[in-house]
Write a protein that holds these residues in place. Sequence first.
Motif, PDB file in Angstrom:
ATOM      1  N   MET A 148       0.841  -1.190   0.000  1.00 27.88           N
ATOM      2  CA  MET A 148       0.000   0.000   0.000  1.00 27.88           C
ATOM      3  C   MET A 148       0.882   1.248   0.000  1.00 27.88           C
ATOM      4  O   MET A 148       1.850   1.332   0.730  1.00 27.88           O
ATOM      5  N   LEU A 149       0.532   2.224  -0.827  1.00 25.22           N
ATOM      6  CA  LEU A 149       1.290   3.470  -0.919  1.00 25.22           C
ATOM      7  C   LEU A 149       1.018   4.321   0.313  1.00 25.22           C
ATOM      8  O   LEU A 149      -0.126   4.589   0.663  1.00 25.22           O
ATOM      9  N   ASN A 150       2.086   4.735   0.989  1.00 28.55           N
ATOM     10  CA  ASN A 150       1.957   5.607   2.151  1.00 28.55           C
ATOM     11  C   ASN A 150       1.952   7.048   1.658  1.00 28.55           C
ATOM     12  O   ASN A 150       2.944   7.508   1.107  1.00 28.55           O
ATOM     13  N   GLU A 193       7.424  17.880  16.373  1.00 23.14           N
ATOM     14  CA  GLU A 193       6.043  17.726  15.909  1.00 23.14           C
ATOM     15  C   GLU A 193       6.020  17.913  14.403  1.00 23.14           C
ATOM     16  O   GLU A 193       6.671  18.805  13.877  1.00 23.14           O
ATOM     17  N   PHE A 194       5.251  17.060  13.721  1.00 20.61           N
ATOM     18  CA  PHE A 194       5.126  17.173  12.266  1.00 20.61           C
ATOM     19  C   PHE A 194       3.877  16.429  11.816  1.00 20.61           C
ATOM     20  O   PHE A 194       3.397  15.517  12.492  1.00 20.61           O
ATOM     21  N   GLN A 195       3.347  16.831  10.660  1.00 23.27           N
ATOM     22  CA  GLN A 195       2.160  16.188  10.096  1.00 23.27           C
ATOM     23  C   GLN A 195       2.457  15.471   8.770  1.00 23.27           C
ATOM     24  O   GLN A 195       1.620  14.745   8.265  1.00 23.27           O
ATOM     25  N   PHE A 196       3.655  15.706   8.214  1.00 26.06           N
ATOM     26  CA  PHE A 196       4.028  15.120   6.922  1.00 26.06           C
ATOM     27  C   PHE A 196       5.398  14.467   7.058  1.00 26.06           C
ATOM     28  O   PHE A 196       6.273  14.990   7.743  1.00 26.06           O
ATOM     29  N   HIS A 197       5.571  13.332   6.374  1.00 21.29           N
ATOM     30  CA  HIS A 197       6.839  12.613   6.454  1.00 21.29           C
ATOM     31  C   HIS A 197       7.069  11.826   5.171  1.00 21.29           C
ATOM     32  O   HIS A 197       6.148  11.230   4.616  1.00 21.29           O
ATOM     33  N   GLU A 198       8.300  11.852   4.707  1.00 22.73           N
ATOM     34  CA  GLU A 198       8.706  11.082   3.525  1.00 22.73           C
ATOM     35  C   GLU A 198      10.071  10.476   3.822  1.00 22.73           C
ATOM     36  O   GLU A 198      10.934  11.138   4.405  1.00 22.73           O
ATOM     37  N   LYS A 199      10.271   9.216   3.438  1.00 23.58           N
ATOM     38  CA  LYS A 199      11.530   8.527   3.737  1.00 23.58           C
ATOM     39  C   LYS A 199      11.968   7.688   2.538  1.00 23.58           C
ATOM     40  O   LYS A 199      11.160   7.006   1.925  1.00 23.58           O
ATOM     41  N   HIS A 200      13.272   7.767   2.249  1.00 26.55           N
ATOM     42  CA  HIS A 200      13.886   6.942   1.197  1.00 26.55           C
ATOM     43  C   HIS A 200      15.247   6.488   1.684  1.00 26.55           C
ATOM     44  O   HIS A 200      15.892   7.201   2.460  1.00 26.55           O
ATOM     45  N   GLN A 201      15.688   5.328   1.238  1.00 28.33           N
ATOM     46  CA  GLN A 201      16.999   4.847   1.643  1.00 28.33           C
ATOM     47  C   GLN A 201      17.681   4.082   0.521  1.00 28.33           C
ATOM     48  O   GLN A 201      17.028   3.603  -0.394  1.00 28.33           O
ATOM     49  N   SER A 220       9.050  14.841  -5.690  1.00 25.82           N
ATOM     50  CA  SER A 220       9.982  14.969  -4.572  1.00 25.82           C
ATOM     51  C   SER A 220      10.637  13.626  -4.268  1.00 25.82           C
ATOM     52  O   SER A 220      11.850  13.549  -4.053  1.00 25.82           O
ATOM     53  N   GLY A 221       9.845  12.563  -4.254  1.00 20.01           N
ATOM     54  CA  GLY A 221      10.394  11.228  -4.017  1.00 20.01           C
ATOM     55  C   GLY A 221      11.388  10.824  -5.084  1.00 20.01           C
ATOM     56  O   GLY A 221      12.431  10.225  -4.787  1.00 20.01           O
ATOM     57  N   TRP A 222      11.074  11.180  -6.317  1.00 21.20           N
ATOM     58  CA  TRP A 222      11.967  10.847  -7.427  1.00 21.20           C
ATOM     59  C   TRP A 222      13.306  11.582  -7.274  1.00 21.20           C
ATOM     60  O   TRP A 222      14.371  11.027  -7.499  1.00 21.20           O
ATOM     61  N   ILE A 223      13.224  12.854  -6.866  1.00 19.74           N
ATOM     62  CA  ILE A 223      14.444  13.637  -6.644  1.00 19.74           C
ATOM     63  C   ILE A 223      15.285  12.996  -5.542  1.00 19.74           C
ATOM     64  O   ILE A 223      16.498  12.833  -5.685  1.00 19.74           O
ATOM     65  N   ALA A 272       0.528  17.337  -4.647  1.00 15.56           N
ATOM     66  CA  ALA A 272       0.968  17.729  -5.988  1.00 15.56           C
ATOM     67  C   ALA A 272       2.436  17.407  -6.246  1.00 15.56           C
ATOM     68  O   ALA A 272       2.810  17.016  -7.349  1.00 15.56           O
ATOM     69  N   ILE A 273       3.286  17.539  -5.229  1.00 17.97           N
ATOM     70  CA  ILE A 273       4.739  17.415  -5.462  1.00 17.97           C
ATOM     71  C   ILE A 273       5.353  16.117  -4.950  1.00 17.97           C
ATOM     72  O   ILE A 273       6.513  15.840  -5.225  1.00 17.97           O
ATOM     73  N   ARG A 274       4.590  15.319  -4.207  1.00 19.87           N
ATOM     74  CA  ARG A 274       5.195  14.186  -3.512  1.00 19.87           C
ATOM     75  C   ARG A 274       5.878  13.204  -4.457  1.00 19.87           C
ATOM     76  O   ARG A 274       6.984  12.739  -4.179  1.00 19.87           O
TER      77      ARG A 274
END
Length: 196
Positions: free
Chosen positions: A1-3, A24-32, A177-180, A172-174
Amino acid sequence: MLNPGFVTRKALAQWRDVPAFLPEFQFHEKHQAVIHTTHPENILPLIANFDVRQDAVIRRLMSLRQLPQKFLRNQQAGSINNFGLHSFTLLKNSASELCYGLRGQFWRTDFGLENAPDAIAFQSPAAPGSAKLLLRYQVTELAPGQHELCTETFVFCPDRSTQLKMTAYWLAIRAGSGWIRKRTLEAVRSSVENQK
């Protein structure tokens, strides 16, 4: 499932490794990426000096982000044209972690960037209508000669109106942004593994 990268209060309460600079945060993106090297000390300096304009795909994605500003013929076009890691405030630089901060209204054509010259300024409370973004890179040893480079993005919005604007922008940018992030990690991995 896509987060989709949205963080609830319940999830935040159970979060491991909450960043000290943005608890504190409401948005999160992670890549490794896994990097095979006996010189892990070379990884983070490559991140710190990475020029996103050297990658053709990233350059094109950044150009797409600049289209609204160019279309509106904004007077401050230079601010986004030169946008990169140097636009962020360096918050931490250790052997295993780099942290950068950014404050502003990221959904605006010019990002609405605020001046935050140091960690103290970055950590001061965000005014309603403005968000705070933390970009964290960490290097962790998985096994001898095998290290994980992880990049995470955290965004905090102080009020509901700001969070709604950030939500629309995030959706719109996620993907871009993930690709970058993935291309940056791959470029660093390739560079480290090809070093003699």
